[in-house]
Enzyme design. Structure first.
Site, PDB file in Angstrom:
ATOM      1  N   ASN A   9       0.820  -1.206   0.000  1.00 43.26           N
ATOM      2  CA  ASN A   9       0.000   0.000   0.000  1.00 43.26           C
ATOM      3  C   ASN A   9       0.855   1.257   0.000  1.00 43.26           C
ATOM      4  O   ASN A   9       1.986   1.248   0.476  1.00 43.26           O
ATOM      5  CB  ASN A   9      -0.938   0.011   1.222  1.00 43.26           C
ATOM      6  CG  ASN A   9      -1.869  -1.191   1.208  1.00 43.26           C
ATOM      7  OD1 ASN A   9      -2.080  -1.812   0.160  1.00 43.26           O
ATOM      8  ND2 ASN A   9      -2.384  -1.556   2.369  1.00 43.26           N
ATOM      9  N   HIS A  34       5.830  -0.412  -2.777  1.00 39.29           N
ATOM     10  CA  HIS A  34       5.404   0.303  -3.997  1.00 39.29           C
ATOM     11  C   HIS A  34       5.441   1.811  -3.832  1.00 39.29           C
ATOM     12  O   HIS A  34       4.830   2.518  -4.630  1.00 39.29           O
ATOM     13  CB  HIS A  34       3.990  -0.149  -4.400  1.00 39.29           C
ATOM     14  CG  HIS A  34       3.917  -1.601  -4.719  1.00 39.29           C
ATOM     15  ND1 HIS A  34       2.760  -2.329  -4.616  1.00 39.29           N
ATOM     16  CD2 HIS A  34       4.874  -2.481  -5.137  1.00 39.29           C
ATOM     17  CE1 HIS A  34       3.005  -3.595  -4.959  1.00 39.29           C
ATOM     18  NE2 HIS A  34       4.271  -3.716  -5.276  1.00 39.29           N
ATOM     19  N   CYS A  36      10.518  20.522  -9.056  1.00 41.42           N
ATOM     20  CA  CYS A  36      11.591  20.401  -8.074  1.00 41.42           C
ATOM     21  C   CYS A  36      12.046  21.778  -7.583  1.00 41.42           C
ATOM     22  O   CYS A  36      12.192  22.709  -8.384  1.00 41.42           O
ATOM     23  CB  CYS A  36      12.765  19.676  -8.737  1.00 41.42           C
ATOM     24  SG  CYS A  36      14.137  19.327  -7.641  1.00 41.42           S
ATOM     25  N   ASN A  43      -8.276 -12.605   4.947  1.00 44.14           N
ATOM     26  CA  ASN A  43      -8.918 -12.019   3.778  1.00 44.14           C
ATOM     27  C   ASN A  43     -10.421 -12.241   3.897  1.00 44.14           C
ATOM     28  O   ASN A  43     -10.874 -13.008   4.732  1.00 44.14           O
ATOM     29  CB  ASN A  43      -8.360 -12.684   2.502  1.00 44.14           C
ATOM     30  CG  ASN A  43      -8.493 -11.794   1.282  1.00 44.14           C
ATOM     31  OD1 ASN A  43      -9.567 -11.257   1.017  1.00 44.14           O
ATOM     32  ND2 ASN A  43      -7.409 -11.595   0.555  1.00 44.14           N
TER      33      ASN A  43
HETATM   34  C1  BV8 Z   1       8.206  -5.571 -11.784  1.00 41.79           C
HETATM   35  C2  BV8 Z   1       1.469   1.308  -7.101  1.00 41.79           C
HETATM   36  C3  BV8 Z   1      10.157  -6.145 -12.959  1.00 41.79           C
HETATM   37  C4  BV8 Z   1       0.560   1.963  -8.041  1.00 41.79           C
HETATM   38  C5  BV8 Z   1       1.320  -1.001  -7.688  1.00 41.79           C
HETATM   39  C6  BV8 Z   1       2.614  -8.311 -17.948  1.00 41.79           C
HETATM   40  C7  BV8 Z   1       3.021  -7.075 -18.445  1.00 41.79           C
HETATM   41  C8  BV8 Z   1       3.783  -6.186 -17.676  1.00 41.79           C
HETATM   42  C9  BV8 Z   1       4.149  -6.522 -16.372  1.00 41.79           C
HETATM   43  C10 BV8 Z   1       3.732  -7.733 -15.878  1.00 41.79           C
HETATM   44  C11 BV8 Z   1       2.978  -8.632 -16.639  1.00 41.79           C
HETATM   45  N1  BV8 Z   1       2.741  -9.722 -15.892  1.00 41.79           N
HETATM   46  C12 BV8 Z   1       3.300  -9.541 -14.658  1.00 41.79           C
HETATM   47  C13 BV8 Z   1       3.915  -8.351 -14.661  1.00 41.79           C
HETATM   48  C14 BV8 Z   1       4.641  -7.760 -13.528  1.00 41.79           C
HETATM   49  C15 BV8 Z   1       3.721  -6.754 -12.845  1.00 41.79           C
HETATM   50  C16 BV8 Z   1       2.487  -7.443 -12.293  1.00 41.79           C
HETATM   51  O1  BV8 Z   1       2.562  -8.175 -11.333  1.00 41.79           O
HETATM   52  N2  BV8 Z   1       1.332  -7.207 -12.940  1.00 41.79           N
HETATM   53  C17 BV8 Z   1       0.118  -7.857 -12.480  1.00 41.79           C
HETATM   54  C18 BV8 Z   1      -1.061  -6.882 -12.609  1.00 41.79           C
HETATM   55  C19 BV8 Z   1      -0.089  -9.118 -13.310  1.00 41.79           C
HETATM   56  N3  BV8 Z   1       4.506  -6.244 -11.749  1.00 41.79           N
HETATM   57  C20 BV8 Z   1       5.260  -5.157 -11.955  1.00 41.79           C
HETATM   58  O2  BV8 Z   1       5.260  -4.511 -12.981  1.00 41.79           O
HETATM   59  C21 BV8 Z   1       6.176  -4.783 -10.798  1.00 41.79           C
HETATM   60  N4  BV8 Z   1       7.499  -4.555 -11.276  1.00 41.79           N
HETATM   61  O3  BV8 Z   1       7.786  -6.686 -11.876  1.00 41.79           O
HETATM   62  O4  BV8 Z   1       9.465  -5.179 -12.203  1.00 41.79           O
HETATM   63  C22 BV8 Z   1       9.682  -5.937 -14.374  1.00 41.79           C
HETATM   64  C23 BV8 Z   1      10.166  -4.826 -15.042  1.00 41.79           C
HETATM   65  C24 BV8 Z   1       9.756  -4.634 -16.372  1.00 41.79           C
HETATM   66  C25 BV8 Z   1       8.856  -5.523 -16.999  1.00 41.79           C
HETATM   67  C26 BV8 Z   1       8.358  -6.630 -16.283  1.00 41.79           C
HETATM   68  C27 BV8 Z   1       8.778  -6.833 -14.958  1.00 41.79           C
HETATM   69  C28 BV8 Z   1       5.685  -3.511 -10.160  1.00 41.79           C
HETATM   70  C29 BV8 Z   1       4.392  -3.799  -9.440  1.00 41.79           C
HETATM   71  C30 BV8 Z   1       3.974  -2.566  -8.651  1.00 41.79           C
HETATM   72  C31 BV8 Z   1       2.817  -1.925  -9.358  1.00 41.79           C
HETATM   73  N5  BV8 Z   1       2.311  -0.853  -8.520  1.00 41.79           N
HETATM   74  N6  BV8 Z   1       0.972  -0.023  -6.894  1.00 41.79           N
HETATM   75  C32 BV8 Z   1      -0.531   2.652  -7.281  1.00 41.79           C
HETATM   76  O5  BV8 Z   1      -0.860   2.234  -6.145  1.00 41.79           O
HETATM   77  O6  BV8 Z   1      -1.085   3.587  -7.843  1.00 41.79           O
HETATM   78  S1  BV8 Z   1       0.552  -2.489  -7.542  1.00 41.79           S
HETATM   79  C33 BV8 Z   1      -1.061  -2.273  -6.982  1.00 41.79           C
HETATM   80  O7  BV8 Z   1      -1.616  -3.599  -6.922  1.00 41.79           O
HETATM   81  C34 BV8 Z   1      -1.176  -1.768  -5.563  1.00 41.79           C
HETATM   82  O8  BV8 Z   1      -0.002  -1.264  -5.015  1.00 41.79           O
HETATM   83  C35 BV8 Z   1      -1.586  -2.977  -4.785  1.00 41.79           C
HETATM   84  O9  BV8 Z   1      -0.875  -3.100  -3.630  1.00 41.79           O
HETATM   85  C36 BV8 Z   1      -1.202  -4.066  -5.676  1.00 41.79           C
HETATM   86  C37 BV8 Z   1      -1.804  -5.416  -5.407  1.00 41.79           C
HETATM   87  O10 BV8 Z   1      -3.139  -5.278  -5.174  1.00 41.79           O
HETATM   88  P1  BV8 Z   1      -3.700  -5.690  -3.728  1.00 41.79           P
HETATM   89  O11 BV8 Z   1      -3.006  -4.857  -2.711  1.00 41.79           O
HETATM   90  O12 BV8 Z   1      -3.634  -7.149  -3.552  1.00 41.79           O
HETATM   91  O13 BV8 Z   1      -5.165  -5.167  -3.856  1.00 41.79           O
HETATM   92  P2  BV8 Z   1      -6.364  -5.879  -4.626  1.00 41.79           P
HETATM   93  O14 BV8 Z   1      -7.448  -4.877  -4.815  1.00 41.79           O
HETATM   94  O15 BV8 Z   1      -5.831  -6.625  -5.797  1.00 41.79           O
HETATM   95  O16 BV8 Z   1      -6.861  -6.980  -3.568  1.00 41.79           O
HETATM   96  C38 BV8 Z   1      -7.455  -6.557  -2.348  1.00 41.79           C
HETATM   97  C39 BV8 Z   1      -7.613  -7.808  -1.508  1.00 41.79           C
HETATM   98  O17 BV8 Z   1      -8.127  -7.435  -0.240  1.00 41.79           O
HETATM   99  C40 BV8 Z   1      -8.596  -8.809  -2.093  1.00 41.79           C
HETATM  100  O18 BV8 Z   1      -8.048 -10.113  -1.975  1.00 41.79           O
HETATM  101  C41 BV8 Z   1      -9.835  -8.664  -1.210  1.00 41.79           C
HETATM  102  O19 BV8 Z   1     -10.537  -9.897  -1.060  1.00 41.79           O
HETATM  103  C42 BV8 Z   1      -9.208  -8.267   0.102  1.00 41.79           C
HETATM  104  N7  BV8 Z   1     -10.052  -7.473   1.004  1.00 41.79           N
HETATM  105  C43 BV8 Z   1     -10.956  -6.516   0.674  1.00 41.79           C
HETATM  106  N8  BV8 Z   1     -11.479  -5.990   1.818  1.00 41.79           N
HETATM  107  C44 BV8 Z   1     -10.873  -6.619   2.862  1.00 41.79           C
HETATM  108  C45 BV8 Z   1      -9.963  -7.570   2.357  1.00 41.79           C
HETATM  109  N9  BV8 Z   1      -9.205  -8.355   3.139  1.00 41.79           N
HETATM  110  C46 BV8 Z   1      -9.355  -8.210   4.477  1.00 41.79           C
HETATM  111  N10 BV8 Z   1     -10.201  -7.324   5.041  1.00 41.79           N
HETATM  112  C47 BV8 Z   1     -10.969  -6.522   4.276  1.00 41.79           C
HETATM  113  N11 BV8 Z   1     -11.815  -5.642   4.861  1.00 41.79           N
HETATM  114 ZN    ZN Z   2      15.302  18.054  -9.185  1.00 41.65          ZN
END
Ligand code: BV8
Ligand code: ZN
Length: 289
Positions: free
Chosen positions: A128, A145, A194, A262
């Site tokens: 987060n 992140h 900046c 979860n």
């Molecule tokens: C990287 C900042 C190396 C932004 C975020 C295909 C193409 C390109 C890339 C990829 C690809 N396949 C895979 C990748 C890699 C990619 C990735 O994983 N993509 C996913 C979508 C498939 N990852 C990356 O790009 C990472 N970098 O790998 O570098 C690289 C370099 C170049 C090329 C390739 C690889 C960077 C990842 C970081 C991205 N930035 N955040 C912003 O916030 O604006 S990620 C974003 O999703 C958020 O930060 C968040 O944290 C994250 C994950 O989501 P969750 O936190 O799990 O949230 P979500 O809504 O999904 O789930 C909520 C959960 O809570 C649910 O399970 C729900 O049931 C539960 N819930 C709800 N209420 C409750 C609860 N649980 C308990 N109590 C409750 N009350």
């Molecule tokens: Zn600067």
């Protein structure tokens, strides 16, 4: 144990809601035994832990990503093509996070860390960017992140904390999700720049976007915690985004006790020792009491 049993009984019955089914209650007692014996505890959190603070999750019904494809707003390309649009989105999220308050889930983690400061190493590894763990009092935190209240200069690379509201006049009252996100009419010169002498570069949010590498120091700290801890709590994450989603299954493979908190099972649930269903604002205070 008696206190725990009464706590579980009260909490699960008093409000007419059973946050923990009876099977979970016995598993919770076993999990708490592991937690008590643990020297190292890692807590991996995702957007779900902030849901009860009023911050929409990414993939839930009102989630950010469902309104806009992730690459539209959280990617280097989007920032290059339309920095004003991306800044509108992050300004909106800054204001949402600023108004939000840490909930009992965040607080239970912070109190657990403080209570065991002398006997356990507790590390919070969060996906987060809302800073709610820190505001709840968590000290040892790894922000995988980035953070909505930090900026990075695209020219000199300076990273700075910025809690201004709004971060610049041009963004005041901009970026709400019901606004048309097809493009922004804010001139780039009016976006945050900046303040370093002879720099003046355009600032970006200090956020890791899709396709960007995580900071090496952040990866090292997360890796150190996940490879040495005895117990992992995985809280409120869909376990879909790498590399964050790989940490807990790897810890489980190494023999660490991993408990998932979860409201619904995830693709990673079968990898873990325990799964406690319910809102983390209810289940974490029981687990960490
Ligand atoms: C990287 C900042 C190396 C932004 C975020 C295909 C193409 C390109 C890339 C990829 C690809 N396949 C895979 C990748 C890699 C990619 C990735 O994983 N993509 C996913 C979508 C498939 N990852 C990356 O790009 C990472 N970098 O790998 O570098 C690289 C370099 C170049 C090329 C390739 C690889 C960077 C990842 C970081 C991205 N930035 N955040 C912003 O916030 O604006 S990620 C974003 O999703 C958020 O930060 C968040 O944290 C994250 C994950 O989501 P969750 O936190 O799990 O949230 P979500 O809504 O999904 O789930 C909520 C959960 O809570 C649910 O399970 C729900 O049931 C539960 N819930 C709800 N209420 C409750 C609860 N649980 C308990 N109590 C409750 N009350
Ligand atoms: Zn600067």
């Amino acid at each position: 144990m008696f206190r725990l049993a009464s706590l579980l009984r009260n909490n699960s019955i008093s409000k007419g809601q059973r946050w923990l089914s009876t099977r979970d209650t016995s598993n919770m007692a076993k999990f708490r035994e592991s937690l008590k014996a643990a020297k190292g505890v890692a807590i991996l959190s995702g957007a779900g832990i902030s849901a009860e603070s009023g911050i929409p999750t990414f993939r839930g019904p009102e989630g950010y990503w469902r309104k806009w494809p992730p690459t539209l707003l959280a990617s280097p390309r989007a920032f290059r093509d339309d920095p004003s649009l991306v800044w509108e989105f992050y300004h909106y999220r800054r204001e949402l996070a600023r108004k939000a308050k840490p909930n009992p889930g965040h607080k239970a983690i912070a109190h657990f860390e403080a209570r065991h400061a002398k006997s356990k190493v507790v590390t919070v590894i969060t996906q987060n960017v809302d800073a709610l763990h820190t505001r709840a009092g968590t000290k040892n935190i790894v922000e995988l992140h980035g953070n909505l209240f930090k900026t990075k200069c695209t020219k000199c690379g300076d990273v700075a904390i910025n809690i201004d509201s709004p971060i610049c006049e041009a963004l005041r009252d901009r970026g709400a999700p019901d606004q048309d996100f097809k493009g922004s009419d804010i001139p780039i010169k009016d976006l945050p720049h900046c303040k370093k002498p002879d720099c003046g570069g355009l600032l970006r949010p200090f956020i890791v976007w899709f396709g960007e590498m995580l900071e090496l120091s952040v990866m090292e700290r997360a890796d150190a915690a996940m490879t040495t801890c005895d117990v992992v709590l995985v809280v409120g994450t869909s376990s879909l985004v790498t590399p964050a989603s790989l940490f807990a299954p790897m810890a489980s493979l190494r023999g660490a006790v991993v408990a998932e908190f979860n409201i619904a099972k995830t693709p990673a649930t079968p990898d873990f020792s325990y799964y406690f269903e319910g809102p983390s604002g209810k289940t974490l205070p029981i687990a960490l009491a």
